[in-house]
Scaffold this active site. Sequence first.
Site, PDB file in Angstrom:
ATOM      1  N   ARG A 162       0.814  -1.233   0.000  1.00 20.70           N
ATOM      2  CA  ARG A 162       0.000   0.000   0.000  1.00 20.70           C
ATOM      3  C   ARG A 162       0.842   1.275   0.000  1.00 20.70           C
ATOM      4  NH1 ARG A 162      -3.278  -3.020   3.661  1.00 20.70           N
ATOM      5  NH2 ARG A 162      -4.997  -3.926   2.472  1.00 20.70           N
TER       6      ARG A 162
ATOM      7  N   LYS B 223       3.370  11.608 -10.852  1.00 23.21           N
ATOM      8  CA  LYS B 223       2.549  10.753 -11.734  1.00 23.21           C
ATOM      9  C   LYS B 223       3.328   9.462 -11.979  1.00 23.21           C
ATOM     10  CE  LYS B 223      -0.334  13.919 -14.402  1.00 23.21           C
ATOM     11  NZ  LYS B 223      -0.589  14.502 -15.737  1.00 23.21           N
TER      12      LYS B 223
ATOM     13  N   GLU C 245      10.052  19.503 -24.100  1.00 21.98           N
ATOM     14  CA  GLU C 245       9.349  19.750 -22.833  1.00 21.98           C
ATOM     15  C   GLU C 245       9.939  20.975 -22.122  1.00 21.98           C
ATOM     16  OE1 GLU C 245       6.656  18.168 -21.882  1.00 21.98           O
ATOM     17  OE2 GLU C 245       6.657  16.225 -22.897  1.00 21.98           O
TER      18      GLU C 245
ATOM     19  N   LYS D 115       7.495  23.438 -13.005  1.00 18.16           N
ATOM     20  CA  LYS D 115       6.634  22.267 -12.785  1.00 18.16           C
ATOM     21  C   LYS D 115       6.202  22.222 -11.316  1.00 18.16           C
ATOM     22  CE  LYS D 115       5.426  17.681 -13.641  1.00 18.16           C
ATOM     23  NZ  LYS D 115       5.520  16.497 -14.453  1.00 18.16           N
TER      24      LYS D 115
ATOM     25  N   GLU E 148      -4.258  17.341 -10.756  1.00 18.47           N
ATOM     26  CA  GLU E 148      -4.711  17.780 -12.090  1.00 18.47           C
ATOM     27  C   GLU E 148      -6.221  17.919 -12.241  1.00 18.47           C
ATOM     28  OE1 GLU E 148      -2.419  16.113 -15.347  1.00 18.47           O
ATOM     29  OE2 GLU E 148      -3.967  16.692 -16.758  1.00 18.47           O
TER      30      GLU E 148
ATOM     31  N   ARG F 130      -2.675  22.289 -13.324  1.00 19.20           N
ATOM     32  CA  ARG F 130      -1.637  21.336 -13.747  1.00 19.20           C
ATOM     33  C   ARG F 130      -1.812  20.953 -15.211  1.00 19.20           C
ATOM     34  NH1 ARG F 130       1.050  16.244 -10.509  1.00 19.20           N
ATOM     35  NH2 ARG F 130       2.330  15.523 -12.253  1.00 19.20           N
TER      36      ARG F 130
ATOM     37  N   ASN G  43       0.031  20.290 -20.248  1.00 19.87           N
ATOM     38  CA  ASN G  43      -0.306  19.515 -21.446  1.00 19.87           C
ATOM     39  C   ASN G  43      -0.296  20.363 -22.721  1.00 19.87           C
ATOM     40  OD1 ASN G  43      -0.651  17.146 -19.984  1.00 19.87           O
ATOM     41  ND2 ASN G  43      -2.734  17.735 -19.408  1.00 19.87           N
TER      42      ASN G  43
ATOM     43  N   HIS H 204       0.152  18.749 -26.097  1.00 19.40           N
ATOM     44  CA  HIS H 204      -0.017  17.304 -25.938  1.00 19.40           C
ATOM     45  C   HIS H 204      -1.290  16.756 -26.575  1.00 19.40           C
ATOM     46  CE1 HIS H 204       3.392  17.789 -23.308  1.00 19.40           C
ATOM     47  NE2 HIS H 204       3.426  16.506 -23.020  1.00 19.40           N
TER      48      HIS H 204
ATOM     49  N   HIS I  25      -0.466  13.853 -28.807  1.00 19.64           N
ATOM     50  CA  HIS I  25      -0.887  12.466 -28.587  1.00 19.64           C
ATOM     51  C   HIS I  25      -1.566  11.892 -29.826  1.00 19.64           C
ATOM     52  CE1 HIS I  25      -0.775  12.624 -23.915  1.00 19.64           C
ATOM     53  NE2 HIS I  25       0.371  12.224 -24.429  1.00 19.64           N
TER      54      HIS I  25
ATOM     55  N   HIS J 139       7.983  11.123 -28.467  1.00 20.84           N
ATOM     56  CA  HIS J 139       7.015  11.926 -27.712  1.00 20.84           C
ATOM     57  C   HIS J 139       7.323  13.430 -27.830  1.00 20.84           C
ATOM     58  CE1 HIS J 139       4.260  13.145 -24.566  1.00 20.84           C
ATOM     59  NE2 HIS J 139       5.257  13.750 -23.946  1.00 20.84           N
TER      60      HIS J 139
END
Length: 372
Positions: free
Chosen positions: A122, A144, A186, A228, A238, A242, A246, A249, A253, A267
């Site tokens: 956990r 993340k 980035e 960041k 998010e 946040r 993106n 993105h 994507h 990417h």
Amino acid sequence: MQETVRVDLGPRSYDVVIGSGLLDSAGDLLSPWLAGNRVAIVTDSAVGDLYQDRVTESLKTAGVDCVGIVLNAGEASKSWDSVHKVVEWLLQERIERDDAVVALGGGVVGDLAGFAAAILRRGVRHIQIPTTLLAQVDSSVGGKTGINSRHGKNLVGAFHQPAGVLADTATLATLSRRDFLSGYAEVAKYGLLGSAAFFAWLEANGASLSKGSPQHLMHAVRRSCEMKAELVQRDETEFGDRSLLNLGHTFGHALEAATGFSNRLLHGEAVAIGCGLAFDLSAKIGLCPPEVPARVRRHFRSMGMMSTLADIPGRLPDADGLMELMLQDKKVRQGQIRFVLARGIGQAVVVSDVDPTAVRAVLFTTMDDRQS
Ligand code: GLY
């Protein structure tokens, strides 16, 4: 020389320590982040050969016991199979809640090891030692973690903040130019979304940074991590600001999906082209002045990067096909795509009611460039 960026999240706060040549001091630097004296290093076949022994030696000299596991390098390792393998191995090694999982590598290793740490018993602590530019400025910071599913990328995961991040900028010297520049997209994104001054600094210093200037690398990684950290502090999970991270993105994507998440388009390459398209769309709907998209592309081109759809090798779906791919994005809510757009360089905003006709028009125009 080293610098520290604090990610201030109350009981989950931690430091990002940035500098050149820090791996040899990993033992001393990581010790304050440990509760016990055992760590399990998760790395991959590309990074392990280069750095695992140095990190292990340094930890042992500091009195920390180490065990290690080496995964196959590549995106395919961000899978249920790898999580299963890593978690069973951590249990077999009796890694307990006072011990730490150390992710040594790029974004794949960081996301996977962080996720294994999040679900083991956990939640055990984890430490990130990112060795790619993309991981140093983005994926290792902010908590993340996760893996891919056959339904899409990063669809399974957890927020699990690290106990610390150690970014040794000297590791960036072993990246291929293409991987370095993919991470650089980035870095540029931070300037585009939140700081015109940082973007102007990149315009002036990007060339020297890409040749490996230690001072410029340090500044770029630190400034990116500061920006960041600031957004993650405001919105850890998010639901709001946040998502400004993106920028580029949503288009990106769709382009990655259109090219099968393959080597055809990395990417960061997709993000660079996506940032250009996000500024095109911003100009199209009158949000930003019409000359700004050209400035964005000029910078990516001056760095030797892809900047338009025309730069992508091979066939792409048409504009409608790309629209379809965008509608499958995680950020779509009730059929509406939430775009991160901008009022100008450094002024990103989330816009949820963009007229699909404007999006289609931007894609059709750039698809035309591709054909001409
Ligand atoms: N890479 C985007 C984020 O961490 O939110």
